[in-house]
Write an enzyme that holds these catalytic residues in place. Structure first.
Site, PDB file in Angstrom:
ATOM      1  N   GLY A   1      22.821 -33.821  36.730  1.00  0.00           N
ATOM      2  CA  GLY A   1      22.250 -33.096  35.599  1.00  0.00           C
ATOM      3  C   GLY A   1      20.744 -33.033  35.794  1.00  0.00           C
ATOM      4  O   GLY A   1      19.977 -33.491  34.966  1.00  0.00           O
TER       5      GLY A   1
ATOM      6  N   LEU B   1      24.980 -28.025  36.175  1.00  0.00           N
ATOM      7  CA  LEU B   1      26.097 -27.161  35.826  1.00  0.00           C
ATOM      8  C   LEU B   1      25.654 -25.743  35.471  1.00  0.00           C
ATOM      9  O   LEU B   1      26.374 -24.772  35.685  1.00  0.00           O
ATOM     10  CB  LEU B   1      26.854 -27.783  34.640  1.00  0.00           C
ATOM     11  CG  LEU B   1      28.179 -27.163  34.228  1.00  0.00           C
ATOM     12  CD1 LEU B   1      29.176 -27.217  35.358  1.00  0.00           C
ATOM     13  CD2 LEU B   1      28.735 -27.900  33.024  1.00  0.00           C
TER      14      LEU B   1
ATOM     15  N   ASN C   1      30.151 -29.044  38.839  1.00  0.00           N
ATOM     16  CA  ASN C   1      30.545 -29.890  37.719  1.00  0.00           C
ATOM     17  C   ASN C   1      30.707 -31.306  38.252  1.00  0.00           C
ATOM     18  O   ASN C   1      31.719 -31.651  38.867  1.00  0.00           O
ATOM     19  CB  ASN C   1      31.867 -29.385  37.129  1.00  0.00           C
ATOM     20  CG  ASN C   1      32.269 -30.169  35.888  1.00  0.00           C
ATOM     21  OD1 ASN C   1      31.782 -31.263  35.643  1.00  0.00           O
ATOM     22  ND2 ASN C   1      33.160 -29.602  35.091  1.00  0.00           N
TER      23      ASN C   1
ATOM     24  N   LEU D   1      19.465 -38.712  33.814  1.00  0.00           N
ATOM     25  CA  LEU D   1      18.307 -38.677  32.934  1.00  0.00           C
ATOM     26  C   LEU D   1      18.544 -37.746  31.752  1.00  0.00           C
ATOM     27  O   LEU D   1      18.823 -36.570  31.920  1.00  0.00           O
ATOM     28  CB  LEU D   1      17.076 -38.220  33.723  1.00  0.00           C
ATOM     29  CG  LEU D   1      16.253 -39.334  34.379  1.00  0.00           C
ATOM     30  CD1 LEU D   1      17.109 -40.276  35.212  1.00  0.00           C
ATOM     31  CD2 LEU D   1      15.155 -38.734  35.238  1.00  0.00           C
TER      32      LEU D   1
ATOM     33  N   ASP E   1      23.429 -35.106  27.996  1.00  0.00           N
ATOM     34  CA  ASP E   1      23.855 -34.536  26.723  1.00  0.00           C
ATOM     35  C   ASP E   1      24.479 -35.635  25.865  1.00  0.00           C
ATOM     36  O   ASP E   1      25.421 -36.279  26.299  1.00  0.00           O
ATOM     37  CB  ASP E   1      24.872 -33.426  27.005  1.00  0.00           C
ATOM     38  CG  ASP E   1      25.161 -32.581  25.783  1.00  0.00           C
ATOM     39  OD1 ASP E   1      25.058 -33.092  24.649  1.00  0.00           O
ATOM     40  OD2 ASP E   1      25.496 -31.396  25.971  1.00  0.00           O
TER      41      ASP E   1
ATOM     42  N   GLU F   1      10.817 -32.860  32.772  1.00  0.00           N
ATOM     43  CA  GLU F   1      10.339 -32.040  31.655  1.00  0.00           C
ATOM     44  C   GLU F   1      10.794 -32.646  30.331  1.00  0.00           C
ATOM     45  O   GLU F   1      10.058 -32.691  29.355  1.00  0.00           O
ATOM     46  CB  GLU F   1      10.901 -30.618  31.769  1.00  0.00           C
ATOM     47  CG  GLU F   1      10.208 -29.741  32.785  1.00  0.00           C
ATOM     48  CD  GLU F   1      10.621 -30.020  34.219  1.00  0.00           C
ATOM     49  OE1 GLU F   1      11.448 -30.936  34.430  1.00  0.00           O
ATOM     50  OE2 GLU F   1      10.123 -29.333  35.120  1.00  0.00           O
TER      51      GLU F   1
END
Lengths: 461, 255
Positions: B73, B97, B129, B149, B152, B228
């Site tokens: 991710g 993803l 995925n 990091l 979700d 970010e």
């Protein structure tokens, strides 16, 4: 216009959800044979020569929705049935009493019994494999209801097949994403099975069935797997290495044509056993490359290892018969040995079972229900004997099979079955399997209209 | 009126891709069956495609050098870019993803490679995925570091099963991590932080790093500052919760 089409599709999908293939399981000593069609579980006791009467506290029907998996334990003491009604029932094979009922959160797609008979594992449709402790269940002792604990999981992937390795060290789970996971089965499985031994990767479509080739030179066994990619593959489970791949659908056609050429002048007992190879497969798609339409037409639906595991019986979609593969353990290869066709009726096996004691291969074809038809659940049982590297396999007639007419009446629901229904049944099972296990391809052109119901799109409208 | 101007997706001044043209929804459904190519097995992974300077031809990947760091991710690639220069000899990859975000990271890496010859050759990104296909990319005990990091949070309890750190998925992460390999997690959602920590604590193949070890690891500081997402949390004065664990060989306990 598009929405109407989409709705029609959803309707037919809903119908297909109920289409479950008929299943068969044979007791390791051929003491009994079980067939599951839809929610119906039928068992014939071969020793007594009559139907076994199943006893369960909840009363018949024991399962309310189609049964998706049945299995005998390798020691023959336990039998498990599970399916769409989200229950797993564990039966004692001595008394045919349900000794334990386990509730699952989701529908069950596969079951397995540990080699020592102490644990039953089942996989739900979300990819979680559960384990329940059944030690101490035998005869008339009932365990009541047990709560399962999670063992491992394949993220969001249906598991069509669960298998224990012959030495009981590993549990294997095959999924819809072409993966086979080999996990150490711990001494205390209720805490989960966390140590993955290997992944057997190589199939390009869903893996539908797993079986072990037992060989003296290889005590932990060699794994064979069948898949929607129309191949059967041979694996070494400790490293996950792919040893050999056999393109069963393509090769069996070629093999059959060779036999045909050789036996052109032979006919037995007045009637000829020669079949047009085009009739061997219900649709001739394999011989005339039909493009995409036939791409998924020849999935391997079941496989079964036979005497000393050196011959493997394989059932393929659209094939009216079975393919026998031979496994060379030292060379670690697979090859097509024979193609056995079932002459005289449209018999595409949906499930196979082997009885090592008698050397017979049991096959069943059938379906729980046919959409848009009024046929009752169908099942037809056939037996092939002399499954041997040396002998020629013989498809037994109805009067020659163990248990005879009585067995057929019990397991099929009636002694004779309407054959015309079987062609439709074979197609229905094929479509159901495709809808369940193959990723749906949505055309790009109507993507915008399909997204209309999305919340963030609605604001723009 | 015909469109004559070309959208400048790459900024003329910095040569880097402009985020404006790579915006995507923050969430992508990890349960859907997306159609992107997945290697059949780790040996099929094309190293020459991702690391062209290190592996000039496809048959160069003889197995001696393999990917060791994976950012699961990876978002817009902040962590990977920092790690690339910190560990110039290590091959690393980001997995994401979302299509547009992956494209952004690809462009970013390409621009950096052009602007800094010889650097950033060891980092790449792939759209996949990771909850389904990690075993397709990495062999057993291949990775030495894995990063999760600001994943979700999937707040609703019924969605907890979609969380990228779960007792089940930790089995797979333990499989691809070498013994001694480290898993780094960080989040600004306290409940998720507790969840990830307890999943790791309860898993027999992971043990927590000590305070001393955390101090000594240069990567730990990057967790909250390099991405970010992390910078946004710092700007808003939020708190972060990290859990850093080591992959161990479970001793033969009675379990």
């Amino acid at each position: 216009m598009e929405e109407a089409e989409a709705e029609a599709e959803v309707e037919s999908n809903r119908d297909n959800v109920e289409v479950a293939p008929a299943l068969i399981a044979v007791h390791p000593e051929q003491i009994s044979v079980a067939v599951a069609v839809g929610p119906d579980l039928r068992v014939f006791d071969l020793l007594a020569g009559s139907a076994a009467s199943l006893v369960d506290e909840c009363g018949a029907p024991f399962h309310k929705d189609p049964i998706r998996a049945i299995r005998f334990g390798s020691r023959g003491k336990l039998f498990v049935s599970a399916g769409d009604d989200k229950t797993v029932k564990i039966w004692s094979t001595e008394s045919w009493r349900c000794v334990c009922t386990v509730s699952s959160e989701k529908r069950v797609s596969a079951v397995a019994i540990s080699e020592d008979g102490c644990h039953v594992c089942f996989a739900d449709k979300f990819g979680v494999v559960w384990v329940v402790d059944v030690a101490g269940s035998h005869g008339h002792v009932t365990l009541g209801d047990r709560k399962p604990t999670p063992l491992l999981s394949h993220y969001c992937s249906i598991i069509p097949s669960l298998e224990f390795s012959p030495d009981g060290r590993f549990i294997l789970s095959a999924d819809r994403d072409s993966k086979i996971r080999v996990t150490n089965f711990p001494k205390k499985p209720l805490n989960g099975a966390h140590e993955i031994q290997s992944f057997c990767l190589g199939h390009t479509e869903f893996v539908s069935c797993l079986a072990f080739v037992h060989a003296r030179e290889c005590p932990q066994g060699l794994l064979v797997s069948g898949s929607g990619d129309s191949t059967v593959r041979l694996w070494d489970i400790s490293s996950g290495a792919l040893l050999d791949t056999c393109e069963v659908a393509a090769k069996s056609i070629m093999n059959y044509e060779c036999i045909l050429l050789r036996s052109l002048t032979i006919s037995r007992g007045g009637k000829s056993d020669i079949l047009d190879p085009h009739l061997l497969f219900l649709k001739a798609g394999l011989l005339e490359s039909n493009g995409e339409a036939e791409e998924h037409g020849h999935a391997v639906t079941d496989l079964c290892t036979t005497i000393s595991g050196l011959l493997i019986a394989v059932a393929i979609q659209s094939l009216q018969g079975i393919v026998l593969l031979s496994c060379d353990v030292s060379a670690q290869t697979l090859s097509v040995s024979k193609v056995v066709s079932i002459a005289g009726e449209a018999f595409v096996p949906t499930c196979l079972g082997f009885s090592p004691a008698e050397g017979k291969l049991w096959m069943v074809t059938g379906v729980s229900s046919l959409p848009a038809c009024n046929y009752p659940p169908l099942a037809r049982v056939r037996v092939i004997s002399a499954i041997d590297a040396e002998q020629e396999p013989v498809v037994l007639g109805d009067d020659e099979i163990p248990g005879g007419e009585k067995l057929l009446e019990t397991l099929q629901g009636s002694a004779s079955v309407d054959e015309s229904a079987f062609l439709a049944a074979a197609e229905a099972v094929k479509t159901a399997m495709r809808n369940l296990l193959i990723k749906k391809q949505y055309p790009a052109d109507n993507r915008e209209s399909r997204k209309k119901t999305r919340n963030d799109r609605k604001l723009k409208m | 009126m015909p469109e004559t101007e070309v959208k400048a997706t790459i900024s003329k001044s910095t040569g880097l891709p402009r985020k404006r043209f790579y915006r995507a929804r923050a969430h992508s459904n990890p349960l859907s069956d997306s159609h992107f190519p997945v290697p059949i097995s780790p040996s099929q992974f094309d190293y020459s495609l991702h690391y062209p300077q290190i592996f000039p031809s496809s048959d160069q990947a003889d197995g001696s050098r393999k990917i060791q760091f994976a950012d699961i991710g990876c978002g817009f690639g902040g962590l990977l870019i920092s790690l690339s220069t910190l560990f110039p000899e290590t091959l690393m990859i980001g997995m994401e993803l979302r299509d547009k975000v992956t494209e952004y990271v690809k462009e970013r890496i390409l621009s950096l490679r052009v602007a800094n010859p010889g650097q950033y050759q060891n980092v790449s990104v792939v759209r996949t995925n990771s909850m389904k296909y990690i075993p397709n990319y990495f062999e057993k005990a291949q990775l030495t570091k894995m990063f999760f990091l600001f994943p979700d949070p999937h707040f609703k309890e019924k969605n907890h099963r979609r969380r990228v750190i779960s007792p089940f998925l930790l089995d797979e992460y333990a499989y691809v991590l070498k013994a001694g390999g480290i898993i780094y997690t960080i989040t600004d959602v306290e409940e998720l932080g507790d969840w990830m920590k307890s999943c790791l604590e309860n898993h027999p193949m992971f043990e927590a790093l000590t305070e001393k070890e955390l101090e000594a690891d240069p990567v730990v500081k990057l967790l909250s500052s390099a991405t970010e997402e992390g910078q946004k949390v710092a700007r808003n004065g939020g708190q972060t919760f990290q859990a850093v664990f080591r992959r161990i060989v479970p001793s033969d306990k009675t379990s």
